[in-house]
Design an enzyme around this catalytic site. Structure first.
Site, PDB file in Angstrom:
ATOM      1  N   SER A 201       0.803  -1.219   0.000  1.00 45.68           N
ATOM      2  CA  SER A 201       0.000   0.000   0.000  1.00 45.68           C
ATOM      3  C   SER A 201       0.833   1.265   0.000  1.00 45.68           C
ATOM      4  CB  SER A 201      -0.960   0.005   1.192  1.00 45.68           C
ATOM      5  OG  SER A 201      -0.252  -0.074   2.398  1.00 45.68           O
ATOM      6  N   HIS A 253       2.117   4.641   4.340  1.00 46.98           N
ATOM      7  CA  HIS A 253       1.157   5.326   3.479  1.00 46.98           C
ATOM      8  C   HIS A 253       1.631   6.739   3.171  1.00 46.98           C
ATOM      9  CE1 HIS A 253      -2.258   2.584   5.239  1.00 46.98           C
ATOM     10  NE2 HIS A 253      -1.360   1.917   4.535  1.00 46.98           N
TER      11      HIS A 253
END
Length: 346
Positions: A201, A253
């Site tokens: 991610s 992230h």
């Protein structure tokens, strides 16, 4: 043929994109906008702004991630290590044999043990810094904590990555994906020392960040720019906000997003329409610059910031510095304590 000014002023519309998550315990998927160039009346517009490439790299990334997860489950061999260590609990889906999952109390995402992930290249500060295993900054983005984690990230990669690759080609999107994943790993290692981290991610957030900077740097050729910007910002904020829940590596992230955001200015700028139309112009027509002045400025600024950021972050990391010592409030990017959970051990 000559192309009129009206044709040169064709604009773009927007589609939807999605983004997955990183970490071992939470996953999500959202619908950010995908700006897609449309040109209805110019020959060069169709060629330059519609899908120009066949996407093959992103599907290969998906296949590689799935294959690596199967290998991780094979190495994990839940029935054998549970029997040899006399552990309590039952492996999930035992009919899969050595591919069966860890008990849900150990891994609720239907995947291997943390020991297996660590052995195969999960991100862990002590191994990266003290044992100089810098390769973990890259290998961790190919590992996933479970089927749920893998599925959410791969669906997001398909929705985001295929369209981007069709628009900009496999080289640029591949560079953004890999460098964003590494950028997320570096920032994660600077701030997290007491747990391992896996997942793609950080790279996915990098693609999302590049979408935002691509919208900014090509601002003048979009039509529904405000609606696309607001939708994209909303999805970004929602995904980052979910990242403050416990056991989600929000530093990966943020690091991936910032890296991708800068790379978008460097790699995804579109030439001016009149530059694309130069072959249709009468001979002697003065040609303009390929890019607008602000695009060159953003390119240079982003390149400097990207190089400086990586150099500083890597130097801090391999010197053993703790990012929390330089930013006391940054810990709240990963976990915000509430009445329902505490963040002392996060």
């Amino acid at each position: 043929m000559a192309v009129g000014d009206d044709d040169l002023e064709n604009r773009m519309s927007a589609k939807d994109r999605g983004i997955g998550s990183r970490g071992g315990d939470r996953n999500r998927i959202g619908p950010p906008p995908l700006p897609v160039a449309l040109s209805s009346s110019t020959e060069f517009g169709d060629n330059a702004l519609s899908s120009r490439w066949t996407s093959w790299l992103v599907p290969m990334f998906v296949v590689a991630n799935v294959a690596i997860f199967v290998v991780a489950m094979f190495v994990n061999n839940c029935p054998k290590h549970f029997e040899s260590h006399r552990l309590r609990g039952n492996c999930v889906a035992r009919f899969l044999g050595r591919l069966s999952f860890e008990p849900l109390r150990t891994n609720p995402l239907f995947g291997p043990s943390s020991h297996t992930l660590e052995k195969l290249g999960a991100l862990e500060w002590s191994k990266v810094v003290e044992k100089k295993e810098g390769w973990r900054l890259l290998t961790c983005i190919w590992l996933h904590a479970g089927v749920i984690h893998l599925g959410a990230n791969m669906l997001s990669l398909i929705f985001i990555g295929i369209r981007l690759e069709q628009q900009f080609g496999f080289v640029r999107i591949g560079v953004i994906y890999l460098l964003s994943g590494i950028g997320g790993s570096v920032l994660s290692s600077l701030f997290i020392r007491n747990s391992i981290s896996v997942g793609a991610s950080g790279a996915l957030f990098g693609l999302l960040g590049s979408m935002l900077s691509e919208l900014f740097t090509n601002w003048t050729i979009y039509s529904n720019k405000i609606a696309a910007l607001l939708t994209l910002l909303f999805v970004i904020l929602i995904n980052l906000a979910i990242g403050i829940l416990p056991h989600v590596d929000n530093f990966a992230h943020v690091g991936g997003f910032v890296t991708g955001f800068l790379l978008g200015f460097i790699l995804l700028a579109r030439p001016q329409f009149k530059w694309l139309a130069r072959v249709h112009m009468p001979q002697g027509t003065p040609l303009r610059y390929k890019y607008k002045p602000y695009q060159y400025l953003l390119w240079l600024l982003s390149l400097v910031l990207l190089i400086a950021g990586f150099v500083v972050a890597l130097l801090m990391l391999f010197r053993g510095e703790n990012g929390n010592d330089h930013c006391r409030w940054c810990r709240y990017l990963r976990c915000v304590p509430t009445s329902s959970w505490r963040c002392d051990d996060i």
